[in-house]
Design an enzyme around this catalytic site. Structure first.
Site, mmCIF file in Angstrom:
data_model
loop_
_atom_site.group_PDB
_atom_site.id
_atom_site.type_symbol
_atom_site.label_atom_id
_atom_site.label_comp_id
_atom_site.label_asym_id
_atom_site.label_seq_id
_atom_site.Cartn_x
_atom_site.Cartn_y
_atom_site.Cartn_z
ATOM 1 N N GLU A 258 12.337 26.399 49.724
ATOM 2 C CA GLU A 258 11.204 25.600 48.843
ATOM 3 C C GLU A 258 10.259 25.857 49.628
ATOM 4 O O GLU A 258 9.816 25.167 50.974
ATOM 5 C CB GLU A 258 11.781 24.294 48.839
ATOM 6 C CG GLU A 258 11.416 23.808 47.987
ATOM 7 C CD GLU A 258 10.038 22.393 47.948
ATOM 8 O OE1 GLU A 258 9.091 22.589 47.827
ATOM 9 O OE2 GLU A 258 10.600 21.455 48.731
ATOM 10 N N CYS A 292 3.898 19.796 49.206
ATOM 11 C CA CYS A 292 4.201 21.327 48.553
ATOM 12 C C CYS A 292 3.590 21.417 46.646
ATOM 13 O O CYS A 292 3.107 21.849 46.500
ATOM 14 C CB CYS A 292 5.115 21.754 48.730
ATOM 15 S SG CYS A 292 5.993 21.784 49.907
HETATM 16 C C1 SIN Z 1 7.808 18.753 49.002
HETATM 17 O O1 SIN Z 1 6.572 18.295 49.692
HETATM 18 O O2 SIN Z 1 8.952 19.572 49.593
HETATM 19 C C2 SIN Z 1 8.648 17.644 48.236
HETATM 20 C C3 SIN Z 1 8.158 16.906 47.164
HETATM 21 C C4 SIN Z 1 8.869 16.212 46.614
HETATM 22 O O3 SIN Z 1 9.727 16.555 46.558
HETATM 23 O O4 SIN Z 1 8.256 15.723 46.082
#
Ligand code: SIN
Length: 486
Positions: A258, A292
């Site tokens: 991810e 992210c």
């Molecule tokens: C992330 O920023 O990697 C995950 C964000 C989320 O679970 O909403």
């Protein structure tokens, strides 16, 4: 040194949890952990090396042999108890998270609930690891498909969600019957160790969930050079994800990645602008812009551009920046100086190429890693903030004329994690959904993350999915039995 004041002091652990024991690094080395809001040292955790990681792998292998023999129902019950314990300890877990990560306390407590929701989801999914039967290729043949746990799994997790990025990996792994070693980010080990403490209280057997702290490189190399490790899941940068994937090639370890994002947030001329602003605030300013899936580029259609900017500015004026423990604060310190410098760099680059500052002060190097929210207009796709994840509270607006142009700009990135758009035209809604190259699409919705949905990206944003029933498949092998006749 400011040690946290918790109702349950056992949650503050300064040792690794390996094979059911709380242990230090064999070298005796430690790493300091600080509070990003003021630089205070909170304590130390072991700085483990490859030998410590090898020990964790051996213990996780023993844990796997025990755990894989449990019934799905037994695994589900353990996970359900873990979920309940997280909820019961929300206040303390939230405090620990705010201390080490900085995020506002209300958001930390929200993350504890979000993190726990993955454990609950996978406690339920554990019972549903269904196989299938397929008509045989010959008259006397039957084909039966079963699923089995892939084996010892490892997770390398980031600092931005110190609990949820662990539970959505560990929940899936444990539900499938795998054991797991978690290597949390150096900045946020305490939440991970507290979760390990609760896993033991929940009755999860020794060796099934392990947490090892330290610098990532030697531990990552130990994970990827061991044939015992069958699965690696990583959340973090695309550069590091690519390197880990290459390392996993040696033993053909399964990977889930991810990675980075560069989410476009498109506002069409037929959008409900108030809803669009609400979604923009949720997407851009959650975790002070450090996710992210945060909107990284706003694309607003010409005819609604000025109205949207006005409404977004009004909403941004309500943001309050400060220490995460302060009442009413919803924007905290960023994780470290490098994060502040990156936002400043994106701001300066945009201004030097013609952007206009509509709201927020010029970023300055104040103590405590704070950046005030900023809104820029006249942003163009050649600016750095359109190509790299800003990971901070800087919103930049690109003006566009046509739907085709918006889709082209939105897809003009190596990333493909999240994308958002607002439109009330059902035909456009489907056209744009088909046109965007992203794994997650918010249609008239700015908050897209939840345990029931498959979270993950396309292109350089990664491989595999987390959450939903697909999350568990990442930790399973499919086996088929070809049953011959007499
Ligand atoms: C992330 O920023 O990697 C995950 C964000 C989320 O679970 O909403």
């Amino acid at each position: 040194m400011t040690q946290p004041k918790l109702s349950n002091s056992k949650l503050f652990r300064q040792a690794c949890y390996i094979g059911g024991e709380w242990v230090g690094a064999q070298s005796g080395e430690t790493l300091d952990v600080d509070n990003p809001a003021n630089g205070d040292i909170l304590g130390q955790v072991p700085n483990c090396n490859a030998q410590d990681a090898a020990r964790a792998i051996a213990e996780a292998d023993k844990g796997f042999q025990v755990w894989r023999k449990k019934t799905a129902n037994e695994r589900s019950e353990c996970l359900y108890r873990w979920y309940q314990l997280m909820l019961d300890n929300t206040e303390d877990l939230g405090k620990l998270m705010t201390l080490e990560q900085g995020k506002p306390l209300a958001e930390s407590k929200g993350e504890v609930q979000y993190a726990a929701s993955f454990i609950k989801w996978f406690a339920e999914e554990a019972r549903r690891s269904y196989g299938e039967t397929i008509p045989g290729a010959k008259p006397d043949q039957h084909i039966v498909v079963t699923r089995q746990p892939i084996g010892v799994s490892v997770a390398i997790t980031p600092w931005n969600f110190p609990a949820a990025m662990i539970t959505r990996k560990a929940g899936a792994a444990l539900a499938a019957g795998c054991s797991m070693i978690v290597k949390p980010a150096e900045a946020t080990p305490y939440t991970a160790l507290a979760l390990a403490h609760l896993s033991a209280e929940a009755g999860i057997p020794a060796g099934v969930l392990n947490v090892i702290t330290g610098k990532p490189r030697p531990i990552g190399e130990a994970f990827t050079s061991s044939p015992v490790v069958r699965k690696l899941s990583f959340t973090g940068s695309t550069v590091v994800g690519g390197k880990l994937m290459a390392q996993c090639a040696e033993h053909i370890q399964k990977v889930s990645l991810e990675l980075g994002g560069n989410a476009p947030f498109i506002v069409f001329d037929d959008a409900d602008l108030d809803k669009a602003v609400e979604g923009a605030m949720a997407s851009k300013f959650r975790n002070t812009g450090q996710t992210c899936v945060c909107a990284n580029r706003f694309l607003v259609q010409d005819s609604v551009h000025d109205a949207f900017v006005e409404k977004l500015t009004a909403a941004m004026k309500k943001l309050k920046v400060g220490d995460g423990f302060e009442e009413g604060v919803n924007q905290s310190a960023l994780i470290n100086r490098a994060a502040v410098e990156k936002v400043t760099q994106h701001y300066e680059d945009a201004m030097s190429k013609g952007a206009q500052r509509v709201y927020g002060p010029v970023p300055e190097g104040k103590k405590g890693n704070y950046v005030e929210p900023l809104l820029l207009t006249d942003v163009t796709p050649d600016m750095q903030l359109c190509h790299e994840e800003t990971f901070g509270p800087l919103a930049g607006i690109i003006r566009f004329k046509t739907e085709e142009e918006a889709i082209r700009i939105a897809n003009d990135t190596p990333y493909g994690l999240a994308a958002y758009y607002y439109s009330q035209n059902i035909h456009r809604v489907w056209r744009v959904a088909d046109g965007l190259d992203s794994g997650i699409i918010g249609v008239n919705e700015g908050a897209v993350s939840n345990a029931t949905a498959p979270f993950g990206g396309m292109k350089a944003s990664g491989l595999g999915r987390e959450g939903s029933r697909h999350g568990m498949e990442e930790y399973e092998e499919i086996k088929y039995l070809c049953m011959g006749g007499e």
